[in-house]
Design a protein around this motif. Structure first.
Motif, PDB file in Angstrom:
ATOM      1  N   GLU A 115     -77.417  38.280   6.820  1.00 15.76           N
ATOM      2  CA  GLU A 115     -76.547  38.855   5.795  1.00 15.76           C
ATOM      3  C   GLU A 115     -77.327  39.808   4.900  1.00 15.76           C
ATOM      4  OE1 GLU A 115     -73.829  37.516   1.934  1.00 15.76           O
ATOM      5  OE2 GLU A 115     -74.573  35.990   3.331  1.00 15.76           O
ATOM      6  N   LEU A 116     -78.549  39.415   4.537  1.00 21.35           N
ATOM      7  CA  LEU A 116     -79.371  40.258   3.674  1.00 21.35           C
ATOM      8  C   LEU A 116     -79.725  41.566   4.367  1.00 21.35           C
ATOM      9  CD1 LEU A 116     -80.899  40.566   1.010  1.00 21.35           C
ATOM     10  CD2 LEU A 116     -82.827  39.376   2.064  1.00 21.35           C
ATOM     11  N   VAL A 117     -80.132  41.492   5.622  1.00 21.48           N
ATOM     12  CA  VAL A 117     -80.501  42.696   6.367  1.00 21.48           C
ATOM     13  C   VAL A 117     -79.289  43.591   6.564  1.00 21.48           C
ATOM     14  CG1 VAL A 117     -81.329  43.562   8.586  1.00 21.48           C
ATOM     15  CG2 VAL A 117     -82.469  41.623   7.509  1.00 21.48           C
ATOM     16  N   ASP A 118     -78.140  42.998   6.862  1.00 22.01           N
ATOM     17  CA  ASP A 118     -76.918  43.789   7.015  1.00 22.01           C
ATOM     18  C   ASP A 118     -76.575  44.517   5.717  1.00 22.01           C
ATOM     19  OD1 ASP A 118     -74.363  44.504   8.479  1.00 22.01           O
ATOM     20  OD2 ASP A 118     -73.530  43.403   6.795  1.00 22.01           O
ATOM     21  N   THR A 119     -76.744  43.839   4.587  1.00 18.16           N
ATOM     22  CA  THR A 119     -76.488  44.484   3.296  1.00 18.16           C
ATOM     23  C   THR A 119     -77.429  45.657   3.083  1.00 18.16           C
ATOM     24  OG1 THR A 119     -75.675  42.437   2.287  1.00 18.16           O
ATOM     25  CG2 THR A 119     -76.472  44.143   0.792  1.00 18.16           C
ATOM     26  N   LEU A 120     -78.702  45.471   3.387  1.00 19.15           N
ATOM     27  CA  LEU A 120     -79.666  46.563   3.223  1.00 19.15           C
ATOM     28  C   LEU A 120     -79.283  47.764   4.090  1.00 19.15           C
ATOM     29  CD1 LEU A 120     -83.005  44.523   3.201  1.00 19.15           C
ATOM     30  CD2 LEU A 120     -82.050  45.821   1.278  1.00 19.15           C
ATOM     31  N   ARG A 121     -78.878  47.501   5.314  1.00 16.31           N
ATOM     32  CA  ARG A 121     -78.482  48.602   6.205  1.00 16.31           C
ATOM     33  C   ARG A 121     -77.265  49.336   5.659  1.00 16.31           C
ATOM     34  NH1 ARG A 121     -79.431  44.934  11.525  1.00 16.31           N
ATOM     35  NH2 ARG A 121     -81.603  45.517  11.938  1.00 16.31           N
ATOM     36  N   ARG A 122     -76.302  48.576   5.133  1.00 17.61           N
ATOM     37  CA  ARG A 122     -75.116  49.207   4.549  1.00 17.61           C
ATOM     38  C   ARG A 122     -75.493  50.080   3.357  1.00 17.61           C
ATOM     39  NH1 ARG A 122     -70.891  44.584   3.372  1.00 17.61           N
ATOM     40  NH2 ARG A 122     -69.723  46.381   2.583  1.00 17.61           N
ATOM     41  N   LEU A 123     -76.394  49.584   2.525  1.00 22.52           N
ATOM     42  CA  LEU A 123     -76.810  50.361   1.351  1.00 22.52           C
ATOM     43  C   LEU A 123     -77.538  51.633   1.761  1.00 22.52           C
ATOM     44  CD1 LEU A 123     -78.083  47.533  -1.042  1.00 22.52           C
ATOM     45  CD2 LEU A 123     -75.844  48.654  -1.003  1.00 22.52           C
ATOM     46  N   ILE A 124     -78.380  51.536   2.767  1.00 27.15           N
ATOM     47  CA  ILE A 124     -79.115  52.715   3.236  1.00 27.15           C
ATOM     48  C   ILE A 124     -78.154  53.750   3.800  1.00 27.15           C
ATOM     49  CG2 ILE A 124     -80.760  53.509   4.992  1.00 27.15           C
ATOM     50  CD1 ILE A 124     -82.248  50.822   4.565  1.00 27.15           C
ATOM     51  N   ARG A 125     -77.037  53.290   4.377  1.00 26.33           N
ATOM     52  CA  ARG A 125     -76.013  54.217   4.864  1.00 26.33           C
ATOM     53  C   ARG A 125     -75.199  54.835   3.732  1.00 26.33           C
ATOM     54  NH1 ARG A 125     -74.886  50.096   8.866  1.00 26.33           N
ATOM     55  NH2 ARG A 125     -72.988  49.526   7.709  1.00 26.33           N
ATOM     56  N   GLY A 126     -75.423  54.371   2.512  1.00 26.39           N
ATOM     57  CA  GLY A 126     -74.718  54.939   1.368  1.00 26.39           C
ATOM     58  C   GLY A 126     -73.560  54.117   0.872  1.00 26.39           C
ATOM     59  N   GLU A 127     -73.388  52.908   1.406  1.00 26.74           N
ATOM     60  CA  GLU A 127     -72.300  52.058   0.932  1.00 26.74           C
ATOM     61  C   GLU A 127     -72.688  51.385  -0.386  1.00 26.74           C
ATOM     62  OE1 GLU A 127     -70.460  49.472   3.808  1.00 26.74           O
ATOM     63  OE2 GLU A 127     -71.159  50.722   5.480  1.00 26.74           O
ATOM     64  N   CYS A 128     -71.729  50.671  -0.952  1.00 17.94           N
ATOM     65  CA  CYS A 128     -71.938  49.922  -2.190  1.00 17.94           C
ATOM     66  C   CYS A 128     -71.491  48.489  -1.938  1.00 17.94           C
ATOM     67  CB  CYS A 128     -71.142  50.548  -3.338  1.00 17.94           C
ATOM     68  SG  CYS A 128     -71.269  49.640  -4.890  1.00 17.94           S
ATOM     69  N   VAL A 129     -72.342  47.516  -2.265  1.00 18.38           N
ATOM     70  CA  VAL A 129     -72.026  46.115  -2.011  1.00 18.38           C
ATOM     71  C   VAL A 129     -72.274  45.326  -3.303  1.00 18.38           C
ATOM     72  CG1 VAL A 129     -72.513  44.078  -0.617  1.00 18.38           C
ATOM     73  CG2 VAL A 129     -72.777  46.359   0.393  1.00 18.38           C
ATOM     74  N   VAL A 130     -71.204  44.763  -3.856  1.00 15.24           N
ATOM     75  CA  VAL A 130     -71.313  44.021  -5.110  1.00 15.24           C
ATOM     76  C   VAL A 130     -70.650  42.663  -4.950  1.00 15.24           C
ATOM     77  CG1 VAL A 130     -70.848  44.026  -7.586  1.00 15.24           C
ATOM     78  CG2 VAL A 130     -71.238  46.183  -6.396  1.00 15.24           C
ATOM     79  N   ASP A 131     -71.346  41.605  -5.343  1.00 12.84           N
ATOM     80  CA  ASP A 131     -70.796  40.259  -5.248  1.00 12.84           C
ATOM     81  C   ASP A 131     -69.557  40.140  -6.134  1.00 12.84           C
ATOM     82  OD1 ASP A 131     -70.570  37.301  -6.165  1.00 12.84           O
ATOM     83  OD2 ASP A 131     -71.939  37.216  -4.459  1.00 12.84           O
TER      84      ASP A 131
END
Length: 215
Positions: A115-131
């Protein structure tokens, strides 16, 4: 993927280094204070940074302050705040202007390394992830604002939208039928004066834009 970790807890920091390394992530630096973090980002030019909120020297919000400086000086570096704490003022500033590549997760709600690695990949792609809990705290700062008109269920839907969840995912998590989710989403956008969008990422930015505007 190249990542810098800033975490003053030695055991947690070493655990992150090990978990990310086993997942194929290159940790270029693992540091324990904000000044060293800024130096490491300048030297390593990572793809992303993982930072806690409270760090030396003051154990207040030095991590978030460093994240703000990284966003200003190195806009191509994704920033993931990973903490036990929700610090509303600096978080709202971090999400201001451009939330692309910014994330905020709570440590005890990250299930595993994948889950952590997937979040990092999403952020690097320019997405935004907030709990969703972080979103809820930001909304609670302005209980008298537009969000006060939302029902409890609509606030749950809003929080999941801000995490980047699709309507289908929201339905699964809340046990709702697809048409019920669609009705809640339409109601949320209508009550907050936000334009509807089928693009999940644009929905996240619209929700965060509302949160920033309601400070």
């Amino acid at each position: 993927m190249r990542v810098v970790i800033a975490e003053d807890g030695v055991l947690f920091r070493d655990g992150l280094v090990r978990l990310l390394g086993e997942s194929g992530v290159v940790v270029t630096s693992a540091v324990g204070d904000a000044p060293t973090l800024l130096a490491a980002v300048a030297a390593d030019r990572p793809d992303a940074v993982i930072v806690d909120v409270r760090m030396p020297p003051g154990q207040r919000a030095e991590g978030l302050e460093a994240a703000l400086r990284i966003r200003a000086g190195h806009p191509g570096v994704a920033v993931l705040v990973l903490s036990h704490h929700v610090e509303s003022v600096h978080t709202a500033r971090l999400l201001a202007d451009d939330a692309h590549g910014v994330g905020y997760l709570l440590k005890d709600r990250v299930a595993d390394a994948d889950e952590l690695v997937d979040t990092l990949r999403r952020l690097i792609r320019g997405e935004c992830v907030v709990d969703p809990i972080v979103v809820g705290r930001l909304l609670d700062r302005r209980a008298e604002g537009p969000a006060a008109v939302l029902s409890a269920r609509e606030r749950e839907v809003l929080a999941l939208m801000a995490q980047g969840r699709s309507n289908a995912a929201i339905g699964r998590l809340l046990g709702l039928r697809p048409k019920t989710v669609e009705a809640h989403v339409r109601s949320v956008f209508a009550r907050l004066g936000l334009p509807e969008s089928a693009d999940d990422h644009r929905r996240v930015l619209a929700v965060l834009g509302h949160i920033r505007g309601s400070r």
